[in-house]
Design a protein around this motif. Sequence first.
Motif, PDB file in Angstrom:
ATOM      1  N   GLU A   1     -23.553 -20.931  12.885  1.00  0.00           N
ATOM      2  CA  GLU A   1     -24.718 -21.500  12.209  1.00  0.00           C
ATOM      3  C   GLU A   1     -24.275 -22.709  11.388  1.00  0.00           C
ATOM      4  O   GLU A   1     -23.152 -22.740  10.866  1.00  0.00           O
ATOM      5  CB  GLU A   1     -25.372 -20.461  11.290  1.00  0.00           C
ATOM      6  N   VAL A   2     -25.141 -23.697  11.267  1.00  0.00           N
ATOM      7  CA  VAL A   2     -24.841 -24.906  10.489  1.00  0.00           C
ATOM      8  C   VAL A   2     -25.763 -24.969   9.277  1.00  0.00           C
ATOM      9  O   VAL A   2     -26.986 -24.950   9.420  1.00  0.00           O
ATOM     10  CB  VAL A   2     -25.008 -26.181  11.337  1.00  0.00           C
ATOM     11  N   ASP A   3     -25.169 -25.021   8.094  1.00  0.00           N
ATOM     12  CA  ASP A   3     -25.916 -25.192   6.848  1.00  0.00           C
ATOM     13  C   ASP A   3     -25.791 -26.669   6.450  1.00  0.00           C
ATOM     14  O   ASP A   3     -24.795 -27.079   5.860  1.00  0.00           O
ATOM     15  CB  ASP A   3     -25.337 -24.277   5.767  1.00  0.00           C
ATOM     16  N   THR A   4     -26.800 -27.471   6.793  1.00  0.00           N
ATOM     17  CA  THR A   4     -26.726 -28.919   6.553  1.00  0.00           C
ATOM     18  C   THR A   4     -26.832 -29.254   5.067  1.00  0.00           C
ATOM     19  O   THR A   4     -26.334 -30.290   4.632  1.00  0.00           O
ATOM     20  CB  THR A   4     -27.844 -29.637   7.321  1.00  0.00           C
ATOM     21  N   ILE A   5     -27.459 -28.382   4.300  1.00  0.00           N
ATOM     22  CA  ILE A   5     -27.621 -28.644   2.859  1.00  0.00           C
ATOM     23  C   ILE A   5     -26.279 -28.542   2.140  1.00  0.00           C
ATOM     24  O   ILE A   5     -25.915 -29.405   1.327  1.00  0.00           O
ATOM     25  CB  ILE A   5     -28.644 -27.659   2.246  1.00  0.00           C
TER      26      ILE A   5
END
Length: 657
Positions: A96-100
């Motif tokens: 999963e990618v957490d862009t924040i």
Amino acid sequence: LNGEEVLLVDEVDVFFGPDFYGKTYNQIAEIQDILVQKLMRKIWLLRSSKPSFSTVSKWPEFFDLSERFEAWSLQVVTEVKKMCGDAQKFNDPPYEVDTINSRLGYRNKDSVDWDQTFGYRTGFAYLFEFECGKLKGLAANTLVQQALCLRISCSQFSYAHIEPTVILGVSGTLRALSKEERSIVNDFNIDTYSFVPSVYGPNNLTFDKADRGIVIEKEKERHLQEIANTMKQAINQGRSAIAFFEDDERLLEFQKSLHWRNFRHANVLSSTTDRETRKYVINKAATTKQVTISTAVFGRGTDFFCKDSKLESAGGMLVVQTFLSVEKSEELQMQGRTARQGKKGSFCMVLLESELKLKFAIAPEKRELMPRGEVYNYLDICRQKFHGKMLLETKESVKKADEKDTLSRSYLNALIAGDKRTATRCLTTLYESIKEERSHLNFCRLVCLSDATSSMNPIWDATRYCIKEMLRRIDEFGEGQFEILWIAYRDYSDKCLLEKSEWSNDPQELSKFVSNIQTYGGNDYEEAVEWALNEANNEHDKKPITRVLLIADAPPHHELCGKPLSGHNHVLSTDYKKEVCCFKQNGIPVYTFRLTKEQNLVKSFKYIAKETGGESKFLDIHKGGSKMLMDCVCENALEDIGGSELVAEYRAQHGSS
């Protein structure tokens, strides 16, 4: 407690489950260095060429790194080899990618663990997402640099050696413990149990073990249909229903079926369900006429509490378990998702016969002769035998964990004492033992299915020419960790439909078999591919195989199982799609190699490969000759044995067709 340690256990079966007992708490030393970053960035930049260690070891970046850590050459070489392999598999498992917050995480049951890493794959994944623009800014750049580091295993402490002052726990499955499980609990000196009755009074769960509470279907399609029918019946009564599937793959299979599309009010719980949606689905599950399908992980501890008075008066929620649990405690946990806190509810099982036979060795002929009232006890006995064997294997893994634990404690004690020489020696010994364990080669059991009709004579000539060298190469790189079964098949009107060798890695034995094969027959176009696939599945039933190679210039018969074949005095007892389902169910990939570009051949062979997780390729035997055949067999076997890194080493020495 004056500094004393207390271990709190939530559910006793988790206590000695596969993630705890027999496992170790592993510590990694992350070494940040600009030379490590340079090497990893170059491996990433050139990943399309799949650089092997033999290639990377000639780079100046590797020389510089080796010189920097001259005293730790074993660790450097081992870790760089891992980098070469991990660059090709950076997105496995999916993340999963957490862009924040500019970070990556991995699914862990029903949540995302943002601290978990998977070797060097995570570092390469950070590079990939940074290049794609999903991770931005100075903070992201810093995180990427931190992720590009040497990861040296420096200790492994056995969970079996945790020795707290007190162990306390609560569990709803204590009475379901097997004899072997109680033995493991006793290893931790747990000797006091208190059983507390429910404040809500007797449990109102209904489970009709003697009749319709257990349904066993022979066909996969009937299994899916019965799951849907069982839930539909509950919905028609004004109740709700939730079906638990063993994993995401099986849930998705049902979700893609026509049976799922017929439900109006339907929700899904799986590992990919986000937190907000998950909360909504859980709250909605125990409401009138609501249907939910879920993976098994949500069958433990999730509170599907019923607040709907109409649902309660109609009989509460129905829980359908679509597979037989290895642990009885898991089954009890799923039963506990309904009839909670004094409410009404029911439970049933809809099982697939082939899965019961394959996993638990449950004999259909024996079960069918039993009175219905004895079936559940028979399933439970078979399950306990299987689980008992697993626990014995777990106890063996405890012994291995003990060895790592002893080395780790010696290393830690030397560090505390400031004894650098002893600490270095202990760390080297520990690392070598970890390296040996991780570099263990898998055993490959490969089935080669080859059309032996008249038109296939060139491929058999090539096989006769190269088979000894082929097996020598596999043995050289795979260190003997393989055996091959060669099967020659023709068509139903031919004198000999199928011939097969013995399982072997002996070049003389397999060469003798191949040399004696005569190509003939196959006067029509389609051949008995389905019969050859069936034979491979039969071999798997005897002893698991790892993959199948299918080499041919004609497609399987298009007729379905039970239909007569045109031009043959024969009725099909199977068909290729049916056999493909078996391979898919057992996780066996089939790699197909087509000798022509005929449309029906391409279509059917691509279908076989795609559905089973293999690949389909054109094999131009007239252009590449025996080398192309040799490479395709060698590389498939070596990928089974040691993954892409071993294939890369093979290609570095012998090239690739």
